[in-house]
Scaffold this active site. Sequence first.
Site: not given
Length: 380
Positions: A112, A138, A160, A203, A208, A226, A307, A364
Site C-alpha cells: 500500500n 530505508r 521511491h 545512492h 545527491h 550513483h 519522484y 522551491r
Amino acid sequence: MELENDPSITPYLSPPPKRRCPSPVEPLSVQHKSWSPSHLASYLRLHGIDNDVASKFEAERVRGEHLTKINDDMLKDWGIATGQRIELLEIINNILDEQGGEVAPVLPKIFNDSVHGHIELDPLLIKIIDTPQFQRLRDIKQLGGGYFVFPGAGHNRFEHSLGVSHLAGCLVGKLRERQPSLKINDVDALCVKIAGLCHDLGHGPFSHMFDAQFIPMVDGSIVWSHEDASVKMLQHLIEENGLREAFFERGISEQDIVFIEEMIRGPTHGEDSGRDWRWDGRGKDKGFLYEIIANKRTGIDVDKWDYFSRDCHHLGISNMFDYRRFMQFARVIQVDKTLQICTRDKEVGNLYDMFHTRSVLHRRAYQHKTSNIIETMICE
C-alpha cells in the site's frame, strides 16, 4: 602465538566457510519450460556440471521444454562420460520434479504505497527487496538535507524505488497490450521492473549531496556517479545473496543482466566507440525499452514521474502532471529509423505541466538556500 593456541579464540581466527551453490536436488518452479539453451547451460554450470558438458546442451539447442526427451542413450551419443551422465540425469529429473509434482507458484506481494495506492510486485522483486543491500535504502532520505527545512519530506529511496518499479511495469504493460507487434516478452518486462527497482541502489547518505558535494570535497579526482555505483551494488547484491539462480529460473540470462545494468547506467559503449548501436543488452528492435527508466533522449521517464509525485506529495506542492494520461496515449513509433516512445500531439499541455513541475520543485525545494547551507555543513 598464544592467541592462536587459545581454544576459546581459535574459532574466531578461522576463515569463514565458502559459499556453496545450492544442491542439485532442490525443487524448482515449473518455469523451466521457458528456458532458452543458454539459460539451461548456465543453470547446469551453476550446479557443478563441467563447462564443456553444459556447452554441449547449448550447442545442441536444448531448451527447457526438451528436457523430457533427454535420456542416457542420448547423453552417451554426445560423448558424455558415465559419471557425468548420472549427475546430469539426476539434475534433469529434479528439474522435471517427477516425484513431487509441480511446485506451487509463488504469488506476488501487495504494497500500500502512499502515492500510487496498492501496487503488486513480482516474487523475484521481493527477493531483491529482502536483501541488506536494498534495505539500506530505508535510511537514505530522498531529499537529503531538505528534510531539515521541510518537516514532511521524510520519505526515502526505498519507497521511491518501489514506485519506479511499479510505474515501469505499468508502462511496459501498456505498450505490450496495445502493440503486440513489438514482441515484448515476459523476460523483457521483468528486466524493466528490476531496473526500476534497483536504479538507485548506489545512492550514498543524503542522496545527491553525497555524490555532488561530499565526494568532490573529499577527493576532487574521484569520478563518481550513483548510476555506476548502483550497477556495482546490484552485482554485489546478486552474488552476496545467491540470487543468480533465482534470476536463471525466471529466464533471465547473463545478457539480460547486462540489459538491466544498461537501463540503470546507460549504454555500454561510448559515443567515441564508432558503433552504430551502443547497447549490448537489446538490439534496435527493442531499443525503446531503454527509454522507460532513464530516458537519455527526452528526459521523460518513470523515474521522474515517481519522484515528482512523491516529492510534491510530501512537500505539499501541487503536481499538475498526469502520468496515467501519458500512459494511455503512449505508443512506440519509428522515428529517424529508431523505435521511440512517443505520444499524441494533444499531450503537449500535459508534458508542459511535467517540466513546469520540475522547475517548481527545483526553485522551491531542491535548490532551497537553507537546504544547500545545511548540506554544506553536513559535508564539513
